[in-house]
Design a protein around this motif. Structure first.
Motif, mmCIF file in Angstrom:
data_model
loop_
_atom_site.group_PDB
_atom_site.id
_atom_site.type_symbol
_atom_site.label_atom_id
_atom_site.label_comp_id
_atom_site.label_asym_id
_atom_site.label_seq_id
_atom_site.Cartn_x
_atom_site.Cartn_y
_atom_site.Cartn_z
ATOM 1 N N GLN A 114 -77.323 -35.598 24.399
ATOM 2 C CA GLN A 114 -76.684 -34.390 24.197
ATOM 3 C C GLN A 114 -76.572 -33.753 25.239
ATOM 4 O O GLN A 114 -77.381 -33.354 25.893
ATOM 5 C CB GLN A 114 -77.082 -33.896 22.900
ATOM 6 C CG GLN A 114 -77.104 -34.619 21.644
ATOM 7 C CD GLN A 114 -77.805 -33.945 20.713
ATOM 8 O OE1 GLN A 114 -77.888 -32.915 20.150
ATOM 9 N NE2 GLN A 114 -78.491 -34.858 19.848
ATOM 10 N N VAL B 258 -85.945 -33.109 28.053
ATOM 11 C CA VAL B 258 -84.691 -32.044 28.301
ATOM 12 C C VAL B 258 -84.733 -31.598 29.865
ATOM 13 O O VAL B 258 -85.755 -31.498 30.561
ATOM 14 C CB VAL B 258 -85.153 -30.789 27.324
ATOM 15 C CG1 VAL B 258 -85.251 -31.083 26.005
ATOM 16 C CG2 VAL B 258 -86.457 -30.143 27.769
ATOM 17 N N THR C 92 -80.831 -22.278 26.888
ATOM 18 C CA THR C 92 -80.342 -23.005 25.982
ATOM 19 C C THR C 92 -81.305 -24.175 25.412
ATOM 20 O O THR C 92 -81.371 -24.373 24.190
ATOM 21 C CB THR C 92 -79.048 -23.590 26.339
ATOM 22 O OG1 THR C 92 -77.979 -22.625 26.821
ATOM 23 C CG2 THR C 92 -78.247 -24.257 25.356
ATOM 24 N N LEU C 93 -82.188 -24.726 26.338
ATOM 25 C CA LEU C 93 -82.840 -25.708 25.992
ATOM 26 C C LEU C 93 -84.231 -25.483 25.484
ATOM 27 O O LEU C 93 -84.766 -26.239 24.703
ATOM 28 C CB LEU C 93 -82.991 -26.667 27.193
ATOM 29 C CG LEU C 93 -81.958 -27.394 27.754
ATOM 30 C CD1 LEU C 93 -82.345 -27.902 29.222
ATOM 31 C CD2 LEU C 93 -81.351 -28.314 26.904
ATOM 32 N N GLY D 96 -74.740 -27.092 17.372
ATOM 33 C CA GLY D 96 -75.845 -26.896 18.137
ATOM 34 C C GLY D 96 -76.331 -28.541 18.163
ATOM 35 O O GLY D 96 -76.026 -29.550 17.941
ATOM 36 N N PHE D 97 -77.738 -28.447 18.817
ATOM 37 C CA PHE D 97 -78.301 -29.761 19.128
ATOM 38 C C PHE D 97 -78.753 -30.175 17.717
ATOM 39 O O PHE D 97 -79.397 -29.498 17.031
ATOM 40 C CB PHE D 97 -79.849 -29.538 19.831
ATOM 41 C CG PHE D 97 -79.170 -29.172 21.405
ATOM 42 C CD1 PHE D 97 -78.708 -30.050 22.370
ATOM 43 C CD2 PHE D 97 -79.735 -27.758 21.989
ATOM 44 C CE1 PHE D 97 -78.455 -29.808 23.540
ATOM 45 C CE2 PHE D 97 -79.225 -27.529 23.129
ATOM 46 C CZ PHE D 97 -78.644 -28.384 23.857
ATOM 47 N N THR D 98 -79.203 -31.556 17.770
ATOM 48 C CA THR D 98 -79.647 -32.078 16.721
ATOM 49 C C THR D 98 -80.829 -33.436 17.108
ATOM 50 O O THR D 98 -80.717 -33.759 18.154
ATOM 51 C CB THR D 98 -78.677 -32.971 15.852
ATOM 52 O OG1 THR D 98 -78.012 -34.091 16.765
ATOM 53 C CG2 THR D 98 -77.559 -32.332 15.332
ATOM 54 N N VAL D 99 -81.991 -33.254 16.413
ATOM 55 C CA VAL D 99 -83.053 -34.132 16.756
ATOM 56 C C VAL D 99 -83.322 -35.034 15.599
ATOM 57 O O VAL D 99 -83.432 -34.808 14.312
ATOM 58 C CB VAL D 99 -84.498 -33.112 16.932
ATOM 59 C CG1 VAL D 99 -85.527 -33.980 17.196
ATOM 60 C CG2 VAL D 99 -84.096 -32.193 18.115
ATOM 61 N N PHE E 179 -81.252 -34.657 26.880
ATOM 62 C CA PHE E 179 -80.983 -33.453 26.595
ATOM 63 C C PHE E 179 -80.664 -32.663 27.573
ATOM 64 O O PHE E 179 -81.533 -32.475 28.682
ATOM 65 C CB PHE E 179 -81.629 -32.461 25.561
ATOM 66 C CG PHE E 179 -81.670 -33.223 24.175
ATOM 67 C CD1 PHE E 179 -80.838 -32.730 23.243
ATOM 68 C CD2 PHE E 179 -82.525 -33.964 23.895
ATOM 69 C CE1 PHE E 179 -80.793 -33.350 21.665
ATOM 70 C CE2 PHE E 179 -82.749 -34.650 22.782
ATOM 71 C CZ PHE E 179 -82.079 -34.281 21.693
ATOM 72 N N LEU F 166 -87.612 -26.623 17.976
ATOM 73 C CA LEU F 166 -86.810 -27.705 16.966
ATOM 74 C C LEU F 166 -87.447 -28.966 16.980
ATOM 75 O O LEU F 166 -87.952 -29.625 16.134
ATOM 76 C CB LEU F 166 -85.496 -27.737 17.232
ATOM 77 C CG LEU F 166 -84.665 -28.696 16.274
ATOM 78 C CD1 LEU F 166 -84.807 -28.271 14.734
ATOM 79 C CD2 LEU F 166 -83.225 -28.765 16.832
ATOM 80 N N LEU G 63 -84.468 -25.586 21.566
ATOM 81 C CA LEU G 63 -84.433 -27.185 21.383
ATOM 82 C C LEU G 63 -85.922 -27.712 21.358
ATOM 83 O O LEU G 63 -86.320 -28.344 20.526
ATOM 84 C CB LEU G 63 -83.640 -27.840 22.233
ATOM 85 C CG LEU G 63 -83.552 -29.523 22.250
ATOM 86 C CD1 LEU G 63 -83.204 -30.088 20.994
ATOM 87 C CD2 LEU G 63 -82.727 -30.046 23.593
ATOM 88 N N VAL H 92 -72.207 -28.314 22.065
ATOM 89 C CA VAL H 92 -73.266 -29.268 22.148
ATOM 90 C C VAL H 92 -72.383 -30.560 22.019
ATOM 91 O O VAL H 92 -71.635 -30.718 20.965
ATOM 92 C CB VAL H 92 -74.454 -29.507 21.302
ATOM 93 C CG1 VAL H 92 -75.136 -30.878 21.436
ATOM 94 C CG2 VAL H 92 -75.231 -28.225 21.658
#
Length: 217
Positions: free
Chosen positions: A170, A66, A75-76, A54-57, A147, A82, A79, A208
């Motif tokens: 990403q 985004v 999907t966003l 998945g996404f990383t922040v 993103f 997060l 995020l 991702v």
């Protein structure tokens, strides 16, 4: 009744830990999603997951942007949650064909995101206009990372600006899958890494990926 035979890959939309509930947001297009829409409370439903990367922040970021279109907004949305949980500001550029098709506005609003809606019907979703919005965020030092999901042309735009301004990014790729575990190689896509084109499986090595390594589809 045993059809359709293959599973449908879905991104997680919301997680309510207190209620023990997981949510998915999808559009009814084919037999699989239309079948899901017939489910009633109490029906049994077989789900496998979570799978993939998945996404990383990075908590050192102050602001991220985004950019999503259509169902890519589903999907966003998590995020943004997060990022907000790590006190990272979010600019959410939401693109769709019509204003009524813009998804997840309530989720982005709940985390205090700066929301910008662009649509085909209003003549604001053109790449040139979205580029101007992104450049404004760059000029105001409000884009520590990019993103994106849901649009090839918008992905290429973010990739171009990210390379020009040294902004990491990403992308979540949408791809048909069969097994979801990396065994069938049905979801292989091409990526450019160190001037070489390599193949990766979207299901287990993604969905991702590094924005600068992703290629047009």
């Amino acid at each position: 009744a045993g059809a359709p035979f293959l599973r449908r890959p879905m991104s997680v939309y919301q997680v309510d830990r207190a209620l023990g509930r997981i949510e998915f947001l999808y559009k009814c297009l084919g037999a699989g999603t239309h079948g899901m829409a017939t489910l009633k409370p109490g029906d049994s439903f077989n789900v496998m997951g979570p799978l993939g990367v998945g996404f990383t922040v990075d908590p050192s970021w102050r602001d991220i942007v985004v950019l999503g279109r259509g169902v890519g907004l589903a999907t966003l949305a998590p995020l943004a949650q997060l990022a907000a949980g790590q006190n990272v500001g979010v600019t959410a550029i939401l693109s769709a064909q019509k204003p009524d098709y813009v998804m997840s506005v309530d989720v982005f609003e709940s985390v205090g995101a700066d929301i910008i809606t662009v649509t085909d019907d209003e003549g604001t979703s053109a790449v040139e206009n979205v580029k101007a919005i992104l450049e404004d965020r760059l000029a105001r030092d409000r884009a520590d990372a990019f993103f994106t999901c849901g649009s090839n042309r918008l992905m290429l735009l973010m990739k171009e600006l990210g390379a020009a301004h040294n902004i990491p990014g990403q992308v979540a790729l949408e791809q048909q899958m069969a097994c979801g575990l990396g065994m069938c190689f049905c979801c292989v896509r091409s990526f450019e890494v160190a001037d070489d084109v390599i193949q990766r499986r979207v299901c287990c090595e993604g969905p991702v990926f590094d924005l600068q390594e992703a290629l047009s589809w």
